[in-house]
Design a protein around this motif. Structure first.
Motif, PDB file in Angstrom:
ATOM      1  N   ILE A   1      -4.945  -0.119   8.117  1.00 43.22           N
ATOM      2  CA  ILE A   1      -3.858  -1.031   7.743  1.00 43.22           C
ATOM      3  C   ILE A   1      -3.964  -2.334   8.513  1.00 43.22           C
ATOM      4  CG2 ILE A   1      -1.354  -1.285   7.690  1.00 43.22           C
ATOM      5  CD1 ILE A   1      -1.133   1.749   7.458  1.00 43.22           C
ATOM      6  N   ALA A   2      -4.267  -2.239   9.823  1.00 45.23           N
ATOM      7  CA  ALA A   2      -4.416  -3.453  10.626  1.00 45.23           C
ATOM      8  C   ALA A   2      -5.586  -4.295  10.148  1.00 45.23           C
ATOM      9  CB  ALA A   2      -4.599  -3.076  12.094  1.00 45.23           C
ATOM     10  N   THR A   3      -6.681  -3.649   9.761  1.00 46.79           N
ATOM     11  CA  THR A   3      -7.833  -4.395   9.241  1.00 46.79           C
ATOM     12  C   THR A   3      -7.471  -5.134   7.963  1.00 46.79           C
ATOM     13  OG1 THR A   3      -9.321  -2.742  10.200  1.00 46.79           O
ATOM     14  CG2 THR A   3     -10.228  -4.184   8.500  1.00 46.79           C
ATOM     15  N   SER A   4      -6.771  -4.451   7.070  1.00 47.25           N
ATOM     16  CA  SER A   4      -6.355  -5.101   5.826  1.00 47.25           C
ATOM     17  C   SER A   4      -5.416  -6.266   6.098  1.00 47.25           C
ATOM     18  CB  SER A   4      -5.671  -4.072   4.919  1.00 47.25           C
ATOM     19  OG  SER A   4      -6.505  -2.956   4.698  1.00 47.25           O
ATOM     20  N   ALA A   5      -4.477  -6.059   7.022  1.00 45.33           N
ATOM     21  CA  ALA A   5      -3.552  -7.137   7.361  1.00 45.33           C
ATOM     22  C   ALA A   5      -4.286  -8.323   7.979  1.00 45.33           C
ATOM     23  CB  ALA A   5      -2.481  -6.621   8.309  1.00 45.33           C
ATOM     24  N   LEU A   6      -5.316  -8.059   8.787  1.00 50.48           N
ATOM     25  CA  LEU A   6      -6.089  -9.148   9.382  1.00 50.48           C
ATOM     26  C   LEU A   6      -6.806  -9.959   8.306  1.00 50.48           C
ATOM     27  CD1 LEU A   6      -7.213 -10.620  11.836  1.00 50.48           C
ATOM     28  CD2 LEU A   6      -9.016  -8.881  11.973  1.00 50.48           C
ATOM     29  N   VAL A   7      -7.356  -9.283   7.293  1.00 51.02           N
ATOM     30  CA  VAL A   7      -8.012 -10.003   6.189  1.00 51.02           C
ATOM     31  C   VAL A   7      -7.002 -10.899   5.476  1.00 51.02           C
ATOM     32  CG1 VAL A   7      -9.202  -9.719   3.982  1.00 51.02           C
ATOM     33  CG2 VAL A   7      -9.784  -8.240   5.905  1.00 51.02           C
ATOM     34  N   THR A   8      -5.805 -10.348   5.239  1.00 51.43           N
ATOM     35  CA  THR A   8      -4.766 -11.157   4.598  1.00 51.43           C
ATOM     36  C   THR A   8      -4.387 -12.353   5.464  1.00 51.43           C
ATOM     37  OG1 THR A   8      -3.891  -9.143   3.578  1.00 51.43           O
ATOM     38  CG2 THR A   8      -2.478 -11.082   3.561  1.00 51.43           C
TER      39      THR A   8
ATOM     40  N   ALA B   1       6.453  -6.623   9.740  1.00 49.29           N
ATOM     41  CA  ALA B   1       5.844  -5.313   9.511  1.00 49.29           C
ATOM     42  C   ALA B   1       6.511  -4.243  10.377  1.00 49.29           C
ATOM     43  CB  ALA B   1       4.342  -5.379   9.793  1.00 49.29           C
ATOM     44  N   VAL B   2       6.744  -4.574  11.657  1.00 51.16           N
ATOM     45  CA  VAL B   2       7.418  -3.618  12.535  1.00 51.16           C
ATOM     46  C   VAL B   2       8.844  -3.358  12.055  1.00 51.16           C
ATOM     47  CG1 VAL B   2       8.254  -3.243  14.881  1.00 51.16           C
ATOM     48  CG2 VAL B   2       5.985  -4.212  14.516  1.00 51.16           C
ATOM     49  N   GLY B   3       9.544  -4.414  11.643  1.00 56.39           N
ATOM     50  CA  GLY B   3      10.917  -4.248  11.176  1.00 56.39           C
ATOM     51  C   GLY B   3      11.012  -3.393   9.934  1.00 56.39           C
ATOM     52  N   VAL B   4      10.124  -3.602   8.953  1.00 55.58           N
ATOM     53  CA  VAL B   4      10.144  -2.795   7.732  1.00 55.58           C
ATOM     54  C   VAL B   4       9.839  -1.337   8.049  1.00 55.58           C
ATOM     55  CG1 VAL B   4       8.968  -2.412   5.531  1.00 55.58           C
ATOM     56  CG2 VAL B   4       9.593  -4.722   6.218  1.00 55.58           C
ATOM     57  N   THR B   5       8.848  -1.117   8.931  1.00 58.54           N
ATOM     58  CA  THR B   5       8.505   0.257   9.301  1.00 58.54           C
ATOM     59  C   THR B   5       9.690   0.947   9.972  1.00 58.54           C
ATOM     60  OG1 THR B   5       6.204  -0.396   9.622  1.00 58.54           O
ATOM     61  CG2 THR B   5       6.902   1.664  10.636  1.00 58.54           C
ATOM     62  N   TRP B   6      10.296   0.279  10.909  1.00 53.68           N
ATOM     63  CA  TRP B   6      11.429   0.839  11.644  1.00 53.68           C
ATOM     64  C   TRP B   6      12.606   1.126  10.712  1.00 53.68           C
ATOM     65  CZ3 TRP B   6      12.643  -1.314  17.163  1.00 53.68           C
ATOM     66  CH2 TRP B   6      13.517  -0.446  17.823  1.00 53.68           C
ATOM     67  N   GLN B   7      12.944   0.160   9.870  1.00 51.82           N
ATOM     68  CA  GLN B   7      14.084   0.332   8.967  1.00 51.82           C
ATOM     69  C   GLN B   7      13.829   1.463   7.972  1.00 51.82           C
ATOM     70  OE1 GLN B   7      16.762  -1.614   9.484  1.00 51.82           O
ATOM     71  NE2 GLN B   7      17.994  -0.562   7.946  1.00 51.82           N
TER      72      GLN B   7
ATOM     73  N   ALA C   1      -4.565  -6.001  -1.554  1.00 51.14           N
ATOM     74  CA  ALA C   1      -4.981  -4.792  -2.263  1.00 51.14           C
ATOM     75  C   ALA C   1      -5.432  -3.705  -1.292  1.00 51.14           C
ATOM     76  CB  ALA C   1      -6.110  -5.135  -3.244  1.00 51.14           C
ATOM     77  N   ALA C   2      -6.184  -4.107  -0.254  1.00 54.64           N
ATOM     78  CA  ALA C   2      -6.632  -3.122   0.734  1.00 54.64           C
ATOM     79  C   ALA C   2      -5.456  -2.540   1.503  1.00 54.64           C
ATOM     80  CB  ALA C   2      -7.623  -3.776   1.695  1.00 54.64           C
ATOM     81  N   THR C   3      -4.434  -3.347   1.771  1.00 57.89           N
ATOM     82  CA  THR C   3      -3.248  -2.832   2.462  1.00 57.89           C
ATOM     83  C   THR C   3      -2.531  -1.800   1.622  1.00 57.89           C
ATOM     84  OG1 THR C   3      -2.979  -4.961   3.595  1.00 57.89           O
ATOM     85  CG2 THR C   3      -1.087  -3.493   3.564  1.00 57.89           C
ATOM     86  N   ILE C   4      -2.433  -2.054   0.329  1.00 58.73           N
ATOM     87  CA  ILE C   4      -1.776  -1.088  -0.563  1.00 58.73           C
ATOM     88  C   ILE C   4      -2.572   0.219  -0.603  1.00 58.73           C
ATOM     89  CG2 ILE C   4      -1.098  -0.648  -2.953  1.00 58.73           C
ATOM     90  CD1 ILE C   4      -0.581  -3.659  -3.227  1.00 58.73           C
TER      91      ILE C   4
ATOM     92  N   LEU D   1       5.520  -7.882   4.467  1.00 55.93           N
ATOM     93  CA  LEU D   1       6.110  -6.754   3.745  1.00 55.93           C
ATOM     94  C   LEU D   1       5.082  -5.675   3.440  1.00 55.93           C
ATOM     95  CD1 LEU D   1       8.493  -8.614   1.255  1.00 55.93           C
ATOM     96  CD2 LEU D   1       9.106  -7.381   3.341  1.00 55.93           C
ATOM     97  N   ALA D   2       3.890  -6.081   2.976  1.00 58.56           N
ATOM     98  CA  ALA D   2       2.877  -5.095   2.565  1.00 58.56           C
ATOM     99  C   ALA D   2       2.421  -4.211   3.727  1.00 58.56           C
ATOM    100  CB  ALA D   2       1.694  -5.811   1.916  1.00 58.56           C
ATOM    101  N   PRO D   3       1.975  -4.774   4.858  1.00 59.16           N
ATOM    102  CA  PRO D   3       1.583  -3.868   5.960  1.00 59.16           C
ATOM    103  C   PRO D   3       2.752  -3.056   6.506  1.00 59.16           C
ATOM    104  CG  PRO D   3       1.565  -6.154   6.694  1.00 59.16           C
ATOM    105  CD  PRO D   3       1.708  -6.176   5.210  1.00 59.16           C
ATOM    106  N   GLY D   4       3.965  -3.600   6.463  1.00 64.42           N
ATOM    107  CA  GLY D   4       5.120  -2.827   6.922  1.00 64.42           C
ATOM    108  C   GLY D   4       5.366  -1.616   6.054  1.00 64.42           C
ATOM    109  N   ILE D   5       5.298  -1.790   4.741  1.00 69.81           N
ATOM    110  CA  ILE D   5       5.499  -0.653   3.829  1.00 69.81           C
ATOM    111  C   ILE D   5       4.367   0.353   3.988  1.00 69.81           C
ATOM    112  CG2 ILE D   5       5.618  -0.009   1.402  1.00 69.81           C
ATOM    113  CD1 ILE D   5       6.913  -2.753   0.879  1.00 69.81           C
ATOM    114  N   ALA D   6       3.127  -0.137   4.102  1.00 72.28           N
ATOM    115  CA  ALA D   6       1.988   0.773   4.257  1.00 72.28           C
ATOM    116  C   ALA D   6       2.112   1.597   5.535  1.00 72.28           C
ATOM    117  CB  ALA D   6       0.690  -0.029   4.260  1.00 72.28           C
ATOM    118  N   THR D   7       2.545   0.966   6.636  1.00 73.47           N
ATOM    119  CA  THR D   7       2.702   1.699   7.898  1.00 73.47           C
ATOM    120  C   THR D   7       3.859   2.677   7.824  1.00 73.47           C
ATOM    121  OG1 THR D   7       1.866  -0.247   9.073  1.00 73.47           O
ATOM    122  CG2 THR D   7       2.969   1.435  10.379  1.00 73.47           C
TER     123      THR D   7
END
Length: 870
Positions: A436-443, A499-505, A423-426, A797-803
């Motif tokens: 975003i990194a903090t949210s991903a770390l919690v996940t 996450a990097v791949g989704v952001t790049w794509q 939820a925090a990542t979204i 997927l979530a942190p990649g989309i957020a980034t």
């Protein structure tokens, strides 16, 4: 303390015995520390560049400039904020006059620097030329010669490493200024970044003093380096100001406390999540290696236990591994990183193109990185240490398997963390990357807590699978303390890669971010651009292009205004644009104005327009944006050089005509109009209009090769729509995924094979075939890699989309309908794009490779069970 010292001695002895395992753990902990130390030392190691000096002092004591009419001026310590009467008349000081005003025994040498237009064998170039004797000791420290020799006579020059090319290499003769003074390049050098680094540095007398422009105390284009028998104090500066000299003194500058840095680096909330992710990855990486060490030392722990060792003693002995390896790896990694940064300075300077400041390692930051490495080592050894404290000495010494606790992790806290982190990542989408990194770390922490429960669920679902996979899944569930860290380590790495791949794509799907990646001409157009070529080079380029084209194909010629001496004059028009848009030069690099005939006008408008052709023949400017026309006229601001004196304005009668589709210029005039107003023209572009002929790709490649042989300053472009490719994405992320996923899977598989040896011996005793062992080990690798990869892809997927939706990267350059280039906010792309090739690599290819590797590198013959004395 005695117990700790004894535990460290035991740990050191076992480290020597198991050299390969020790090297693996040292690499897992030390390499991240070395990488961080290298980056910190390379980025922050060079001392701060002085922001206020206009010329590097080198070994000189001061830099002075001035004129007799500037008497009683005032300045600050940096030679800035100068107050003077601004008299137009200037009587510069001579070398003898300046020497007379300084202390007896002082020595001065002249230095000058300004912008020049110089001619190379491949065309013109505009850049800074400095005139000073680099052989003089006062110039020492302002440069480093990398090739050739220093200038020793008028007419010789060294070129900056950033400007080195085939047309500026040693041995080439350049021609600078209006008088075309010859300058022979004799060397290549790196220069100090203080002030404006020069493109060329010439020996005194190579260029006349008048070529460096008007004397100005705010520019210091004409100055003198001073070597004084004593430091030049502030009192000396004020005394020289009274005579009309501006002074920059080394002693004065060194005595001023340094300013607070304008950028103090990332704050704690920004850097904390990245530190947490790094610690988590190191702990999960090294954890299985420590667990393997505990398994191999189980007999040692049992012997200590039967001799009176308490669980605390066993835990201390196991934790000593983490402390020993953490300290050793961190110290070695920090030393390696700092040493590599120091050794890499020449290479870094060569890549940067300028000299770095004095090297000073940021020891506080490096020590912090090393301390984090020690903490990571202790955390990685914590779980094996707890397991060691629960050693059953009777079971170990009798050769039986220890009964482990069947823990399913902590699913409820894990579920809470996963839901909260997702939820925090979204919510953090569109905010800073730190959130975003903090949210991903919690996940990630929640998934780590859920990993034992996931392994147990997979084991329950494996009842109908073949024996190797069923055995691997149940063995993983039975030994969750060993399997969970390995799966979590794979999962953490895959989350980052996904996450990097989704952001790049997603960025690729949104469209290009830079002007060259957007359409620069109508589809199918072949254009050859380069306004810095000489007429002779353009003749050769034109012949090369015509030689590859069919007969009667017209070659449209676009020109731009120039001074009578041939210096291009860049034109710009005022235009009513929204405040959030920034005007940029048009794609032809000619400013806002092209000069040509009706063929050029037809290319620009993309249609035949008799009214526009008639206006062109009447001497009017055909303007594609009627908003800039005022009372039937358009005002052009022309700039033919870097100085304000080079700016002029030109008012022409104009007619507004809208283009069909995109407009590929801003205004077009006839060559006769330029000549009538006292301007010449120079070629800026040759075009093959697709309405006349569509150039095949093979022909365009041949033309590009021929033009490149003539001049590197000419650019050939065939305008064809090219879909953005993700090949680089797959290569970079694929290599990283293979190293991380396969490496961690193999370590965990080796540990699993060692622990399952009794089961394999039992299989052999009941008649299992030799290939069964290979199949079982392959199944263990497949379970670990597949479970970690699938979970990691879903979690990434979530942190990649957020980034990918971060607003800072949504500014792209487009061409508006009126032909004006503008920076706009992009938002027309998809919400996100999934790199399916990368997902397939992570979920299918790498797990299968891990299983294949486990099967290939495992001995197929099963050992027979040994009889033990009772």
């Amino acid at each position: 303390m005695k117990g700790v010292r004894a535990a460290l001695r035991i740990s050191r002895r076992n480290a020597r015995r198991s050299k390969w395992r020790s090297a693996l753990i040292l690499a897992m902990i030390g390499l991240p520390v070395a990488l961080v130390s290298f980056v910190l030392s390379a980025v922050f190691g060079p001392g701060p560049m002085p922001d206020h000096q206009r010329y590097p002092l080198g070994q000189a004591d001061a830099l002075v400039t001035g004129a007799h009419e500037w008497a009683s001026l005032t300045q600050d310590a940096w030679g800035q904020q100068i107050s003077w009467d601004g008299a137009r008349k200037q009587t510069p000081f001579t070398q003898a006059e300046i020497t007379a005003l300084l202390d007896p025994g002082s020595r001065v040498i002249p230095v000058a620097q300004a912008d020049f237009r110089y001619l190379t064998p491949e065309g013109y170039w505009m850049g800074q030329i400095r005139q000073v004797d680099l052989r003089d000791p006062m110039s020492r420290g302002t440069f480093r010669l990398t090739e050739g020799r220093l200038p020793a006579a008028p007419g010789e020059a060294v070129v900056s490493a950033t400007m080195l090319g085939s047309d500026t290499a040693p041995g080439v003769t350049l021609f600078a200024g209006e008088e075309r003074r010859p300058l022979r390049v004799v060397g290549v050098a790196l220069f100090d970044l203080t002030g404006i680094p020069p493109d060329l540095t010439v020996f005194p007398g190579s260029l006349p003093d008048s070529a460096f422009g008007r004397l100005d105390p705010t520019l210091m284009s004409h100055a003198w380096l001073v070597e004084s028998p004593r430091p030049v104090t502030w009192a000396d500066v004020r005394r020289l100001n009274e005579h009309g000299l501006v002074v920059v003194s080394r002693a004065v500058i060194d005595g001023i406390p340094p300013d607070e840095p304008s950028w103090a680096g990332p704050s704690l909330p920004q850097i904390a999540p990245w530190v947490g992710i790094m610690l988590l990855e190191v702990v999960l990486l090294a954890g299985p290696a420590f667990a393997m060490g505990r398994l191999r030392r189980s007999r040692e722990f049992a012997l200590v236990a039967v001799q009176g060792g308490s669980p605390a003693h066993l835990r201390t002995i196991a934790l000593a591994d983490g402390l020993l390896f953490g300290v050793a790896a961190s110290v070695l990694g920090a030393a390696l990183g700092v040493g590599a940064a120091w050794l890499a300075r020449p290479l870094l300077e060569q890549r940067a193109g300028y000299l770095l400041g004095p090297f000073a390692a940021p020891w506080a930051a490096v020590a912090t990185a090393a301390a984090l490495g020690v903490v990571a080592g202790l955390l990685a050894a914590l779980a094996p240490a707890v397991a060691a404290s629960r050693t059953d000495p009777v079971a170990v010494l009798s050769g039986r398997r220890e009964r482990g606790r069947d823990r399913a992790g902590r699913p409820l806290p894990g579920i809470v963390l996963v839901v909260a982190g997702t939820a925090a990542t979204i919510v953090s989408a569109g905010h800073e990357l730190g959130w975003i990194a903090t949210s991903a770390l919690v996940t990630q922490l929640g998934l780590v807590a859920l990993t034992p429960a996931l392994i147990a669920a997979v084991a329950r679902l494996a009842a109908r699978l073949p024996l190797p996979l069923r055995f691997a899944a149940r063995d993983a569930a039975r030994n969750r303390g060993r399997t969970a860290p390995a799966v979590a380590a794979v999962m953490t790495a895959v989350v980052a890669l996904t996450a990097v791949g989704v952001t790049w794509q997603t960025r690729l799907a949104e469209g290009p971010d830079y002007v060259p990646d957007h359409p620069q001409a109508p589809a199918g157009t072949l254009s050859i651009s380069g306004q810095d070529l000489t007429p002779e080079l353009w003749d050769r380029v034109r012949s090369a292009v015509r030689g590859e084209l069919p007969a009667r194909v017209p070659l449209v010629e676009a020109r731009m205004l120039a001074t009578k001496s041939g210096v291009p004059a860049y034109a710009s028009m005022s235009i009513d644009a929204p405040a959030n848009e920034m005007e940029l030069p048009d794609v032809s690099m000619s400013g806002d104005l092209l000069v040509g005939n009706e063929d050029l006008l037809r290319y620009v408008l993309r249609r035949e327009d008799p009214r526009a052709v008639a206006a062109l023949h009447e001497g009017k400017a055909v303007v594609l944006n009627p908003a800039v026309i005022r009372q039937g006229q358009v005002r052009l601001d022309l700039a033919a050089g870097p100085g304000p004196d080079d700016s002029q304005s030109l008012t022409l009668p104009a007619v507004g005509v809208r283009a069909t589709g995109e407009g590929w210029a801003r205004a077009v005039i006839a060559p006769e109009v330029a000549a009538k107003n006292g301007y010449g023209t120079v070629i800026t572009m040759l075009v093959v209009d697709p309405a006349d002929f569509r150039v095949p790709r093979a022909t365009a490649d041949r033309i590009a090769a021929a033009v490149e042989r003539i001049s590197g300053k000419a650019t050939v472009r065939l305008e064809v729509p090219v879909a953005p490719g993700n090949t680089m994405l797959l290569v970079v992320l694929g290599i990283a995924a293979a190293v991380l996923v396969l490496g961690m899977t193999f370590v965990a598989t080796m540990l699993a094979a060692a622990e399952s040896r009794p089961d394999l011996e039992t299989m052999s005793a009941v008649g299992a075939a030799p290939r069964v062992k290979r199949a079982v080990v392959a199944g263990q690798a497949l379970v670990i890699a597949l479970l970690g990869s699938v979970t990691g892809v879903l979690a990434g997927l979530a942190p990649g989309i957020a980034t990918a939706r971060h607003p800072a990267v949504h500014q792209v350059v487009i061409l508006r309908k009126d032909g004006v280039s503008a920076i706009v906010q992009a938002g027309s792309g998809p919400a996100f794009a999934i790199p399916w090739a990368l997902v397939g690599l992570l979920v299918v290819v790498l797990p299968l490779l891990a299983a294949l590797g486990g099967a290939v590198f495992t001995r197929s013959r099963l050992p027979l069970p040994r009889r033990r004395a009772t």
